[in-house]
Design a protein around this motif. Sequence first.
Motif, short mmCIF file in Angstrom:
data_model
loop_
_atom_site.label_atom_id
_atom_site.label_comp_id
_atom_site.label_asym_id
_atom_site.label_seq_id
_atom_site.Cartn_x
_atom_site.Cartn_y
_atom_site.Cartn_z
N TYR A 1 3.41 -5.66 8.18
CA TYR A 1 3.62 -4.65 7.14
C TYR A 1 4.76 -3.72 7.56
O TYR A 1 4.75 -3.16 8.65
CB TYR A 1 2.34 -3.85 6.89
CG TYR A 1 1.26 -4.66 6.22
CD1 TYR A 1 1.21 -4.79 4.84
CD2 TYR A 1 0.30 -5.33 6.98
CE1 TYR A 1 0.22 -5.54 4.22
CE2 TYR A 1 -0.69 -6.09 6.37
CZ TYR A 1 -0.72 -6.19 4.99
OH TYR A 1 -1.70 -6.94 4.39
N ARG A 2 5.74 -3.59 6.67
CA ARG A 2 6.90 -2.75 6.95
C ARG A 2 7.25 -1.92 5.72
O ARG A 2 6.83 -2.23 4.60
CB ARG A 2 8.12 -3.61 7.34
CG ARG A 2 7.93 -4.45 8.59
CD ARG A 2 9.23 -5.17 8.95
NE ARG A 2 9.09 -5.97 10.16
CZ ARG A 2 8.77 -7.26 10.17
NH1 ARG A 2 8.53 -7.88 9.01
NH2 ARG A 2 8.68 -7.93 11.30
N GLU A 3 8.04 -0.87 5.95
CA GLU A 3 8.52 -0.04 4.84
C GLU A 3 9.77 -0.69 4.26
O GLU A 3 10.87 -0.53 4.80
CB GLU A 3 8.80 1.38 5.31
CG GLU A 3 7.55 2.15 5.69
CD GLU A 3 7.57 3.58 5.18
OE1 GLU A 3 8.62 4.02 4.70
OE2 GLU A 3 6.54 4.26 5.26
N ILE A 4 9.63 -1.42 3.18
CA ILE A 4 10.73 -2.14 2.55
C ILE A 4 11.22 -1.41 1.30
O ILE A 4 12.43 -1.25 1.09
CB ILE A 4 10.31 -3.57 2.19
CG1 ILE A 4 9.76 -4.31 3.43
CG2 ILE A 4 11.47 -4.35 1.58
CD1 ILE A 4 10.76 -4.46 4.55
N VAL B 1 -4.11 7.32 -2.42
CA VAL B 1 -3.99 6.06 -1.68
C VAL B 1 -4.06 4.93 -2.69
O VAL B 1 -4.97 4.91 -3.53
CB VAL B 1 -5.11 5.91 -0.63
CG1 VAL B 1 -4.99 4.56 0.07
CG2 VAL B 1 -5.08 7.04 0.38
N CYS B 2 -3.10 4.01 -2.64
CA CYS B 2 -3.06 2.88 -3.56
C CYS B 2 -2.88 1.58 -2.78
O CYS B 2 -2.12 1.55 -1.80
CB CYS B 2 -1.91 3.02 -4.57
SG CYS B 2 -1.92 4.56 -5.51
N LEU B 3 -3.55 0.52 -3.22
CA LEU B 3 -3.42 -0.80 -2.62
C LEU B 3 -3.29 -1.83 -3.73
O LEU B 3 -3.98 -1.74 -4.76
CB LEU B 3 -4.62 -1.16 -1.75
CG LEU B 3 -4.92 -0.33 -0.49
CD1 LEU B 3 -5.75 0.89 -0.84
CD2 LEU B 3 -5.68 -1.17 0.51
N ASN C 1 4.85 3.84 2.66
CA ASN C 1 5.10 2.70 1.77
C ASN C 1 5.09 1.42 2.60
O ASN C 1 6.04 1.17 3.34
CB ASN C 1 6.46 2.84 1.08
CG ASN C 1 6.56 4.09 0.24
OD1 ASN C 1 6.17 4.11 -0.91
ND2 ASN C 1 7.09 5.16 0.82
N MET C 2 4.05 0.65 2.50
CA MET C 2 3.93 -0.57 3.31
C MET C 2 3.91 -1.80 2.41
O MET C 2 3.16 -1.86 1.44
CB MET C 2 2.66 -0.52 4.16
CG MET C 2 2.77 0.44 5.33
SD MET C 2 4.02 -0.10 6.50
CE MET C 2 4.24 1.39 7.47
N THR C 3 4.73 -2.79 2.79
CA THR C 3 4.80 -4.06 2.08
C THR C 3 4.62 -5.19 3.09
O THR C 3 5.20 -5.15 4.17
CB THR C 3 6.15 -4.22 1.36
OG1 THR C 3 6.34 -3.12 0.46
CG2 THR C 3 6.18 -5.52 0.57
N LYS C 4 3.83 -6.18 2.72
CA LYS C 4 3.60 -7.32 3.60
C LYS C 4 4.80 -8.26 3.56
O LYS C 4 5.16 -8.77 2.50
CB LYS C 4 2.33 -8.06 3.19
CG LYS C 4 1.88 -9.12 4.17
CD LYS C 4 0.56 -9.74 3.73
CE LYS C 4 0.04 -10.73 4.76
NZ LYS C 4 -1.26 -11.32 4.34
N CYS C 5 5.40 -8.51 4.72
CA CYS C 5 6.57 -9.39 4.82
C CYS C 5 6.12 -10.83 5.05
O CYS C 5 4.94 -11.12 5.23
CB CYS C 5 7.49 -8.91 5.93
SG CYS C 5 8.10 -7.23 5.70
N GLU C 6 7.09 -11.74 5.04
CA GLU C 6 6.79 -13.17 5.17
C GLU C 6 6.10 -13.50 6.49
O GLU C 6 5.33 -14.45 6.57
CB GLU C 6 8.06 -13.99 5.02
CG GLU C 6 8.65 -13.95 3.61
CD GLU C 6 9.87 -14.83 3.48
OE1 GLU C 6 10.28 -15.42 4.50
OE2 GLU C 6 10.42 -14.92 2.37
N GLY D 1 0.82 -1.21 0.00
CA GLY D 1 0.00 0.00 0.00
C GLY D 1 0.84 1.25 0.00
O GLY D 1 1.97 1.25 0.51
N VAL D 2 0.31 2.30 -0.58
CA VAL D 2 0.99 3.58 -0.68
C VAL D 2 0.01 4.69 -0.31
O VAL D 2 -1.17 4.62 -0.68
CB VAL D 2 1.53 3.82 -2.11
CG1 VAL D 2 1.99 5.26 -2.30
CG2 VAL D 2 2.67 2.87 -2.43
#
Length: 734
Positions: free
Chosen positions: A307-310, A577-579, A298-303, A281-282
């Motif tokens: 959700y972290r900023e990667i 906002v983007c997903l 900037n959020m990315t789903k980790c393993e 998501g952004v």
Amino acid sequence: MSKFESKKVIPRYLSIAVVLTLIGLAILVKSVYIMTAKKDYWMVVSSKMKLDSISEKPVRGNILSCDGQLMASSIPEYKIFLDFQPGRQRNVPMDSLAAKKLDSLWNADIDSVCNGLHNIFRSRSAEEFKQHLLAGREKVMRDGTRGARHWPIWPYRIDYGTYKEVSKLPILCLSVNKGGFHTETYNARRRPFGSLAQRTVGTMFGAVDSAKCGLELSFDSVLRGKNGISHKQKVRNKYVKITVAPPLDGADIVTTIDVTMQDLAERALVEELKKDNAELGVAILMEVQTGDVKAIVNMTKCEDGVYREIVNNAISYRCEPGSVFKTASFLVALDDGVVDTSYVIHTGNGIMQMHGSNMKDHNWYRGGYGDINVARALEVSSNIGVSYVIDKFYHDHPEKYVKGLYRVGINEDLNIPLVGYLPPKIRMPNTKTTNKAEYWSKTTLPWMSIGYETYIAPINTVTFYNAIANNGKMMRPRLVKQIMKDGEVLYETKPEVIKQQIAKPQTIKTMQTVLEHVVSQGLGRKAGSRSFKVAGKTGTAQVSQGSKGYKGGATMWYWLSFAGFFPADNPKYSCIVCLKKPGLPASGGGMAGAVFHQISEGVMAQYLKLRVEDARDTTSLLIPEVKNGNVLAADYVLHQLGVKTEGGWGGTYGNGNPIWGKAQNEPGKVKLAEQKMPESTMPDVTGMGASDAVFLLETCGLKVKLSGAGKVKSQSIPYGTDIHHGMICQLALQ
């Protein structure tokens, strides 16, 4: 008067002269011998007595928010070591009295040292520390001596407070020449707000003190400063540092980011990402008149599911934007005068043939929209409505449409000062190329008009909508406002206009009205607010799976977005906002629009000015819910509100120490009861507010971690458990 006897005196003087001459010759010979035969030896000795050209590292500059709060700062950290042969630094033999005395100290105090280390570093037992230190003492060096010279006590860096605790332990409190305890110092980079805006602020490679990404990397030369030079001269068994050129500390940079808005946007986005099981998501929040980026998430789903900023997807995730691009298509058509908002489009039953391919509206299975005008086509995000207009009036000259897109600024290279930014990719017509990705077919124009076959990062889309909100003036997104040193402004960036006018003023006014109707009476209702007007556009696009196409694979992916501005009648902020999520349901207005709503409501709340009298119910006496904690403070506040209390505390809260206790609501009053806090055992903080609980536990020497919001529901260390300094207590709030 005695007579001078030269026969006796002269021989004596001659003998003295001969002796002095021989001594001088001996000195001269010795000097020549030292300068030649012994030159290498004495050069080695000289090098040990003096250390030349030692690099002195400067302090790295800080990164600040727009209101001066620290977002990244340098603090000292230490790695701690032991030299089990400290006497050798003074050329003392290992079998000397000093060395034997040190061995006896270790034999007597090693248990005390290990117990002390265990109390500081709880993850390793005292016995493990003892075995580790004994291994260092028994290690045989290359020169045959026993005892390591640089043995790590703890494998990780520690802060200054921990270092001072370690240095108070037996033996370790001695000087380096006596006890062997020494350190390596590092300038560690710390972010007081944790991961907030991490990919934009940037990170460092700690081991080599090198910038990794974000503003840390882009402004590395400004933040880093310049190294200094010093010498070390040995004087009476001590090295004295002589500074030749002092280090020049780095300058501070002041960003445009607002910490409160950043935190608000991050919380709203993460909540929706979890609800929708989205991959990334952004969210970008921009100030309309200046182009200042107030928040960028900037959020990315980790393993592990967190959700972290990667990756900074806001500037680098260049994808097909979907229906938010329709605004640019209609802005070109309206500005060229080929249609107006009343132009009627026959969308039929929601399916239309476009050069051999079916163009569908989202409601085709319900019969479509029938006859609608241009304004309504944008309100309901009709694919047929937009593609029909663009194909009808630009089919013979598609380059005119693409030049129009360039004119309105959607293809502008923003030159964002962050590594990784990718400018938009909107290609001109080309039917002669053999490259499939660049080939222009008959279906390219209609599908491009609705947001496919173009590649745009979210930062470019929100900049375009910001220009519409700013009456046609396109501003370059600004991330850094000032560069400061010692409180003085060295350089200040000014808001920069990219395009003075992206379209005719009347066209911009028309588009502002249409975008407001998208929210008030179209598909963007969930982004709206009851307190102020919102304008914007929804977007729902299928994500291409490469060679598999849009429908290949077991799962279809969707890019959901909402871009707009608020308040619509006097725009202050623009936002996108983007997903990216797998499978249905997928709705740009319902999902991305919901996040937009949360952000806009939170931002505009700071502008609301309400009278205190409006919050008072004169028809009933409200007894507020009082949390456990500082009952002295609660008593003071309740008296100010005119609420009766029972407990007997008086005085002024501002001048009194905390009185810890419990609160209980009763009919017409609040009962406050004092509770004695134990000195060496875990207190009961359930029912307290976060601030009181943290204050109380940190006073007891504990480190506190919070999760959730509200009052304390549970504590990881049970009530009555023996506690010691440095223990970590996890509090769950609800």
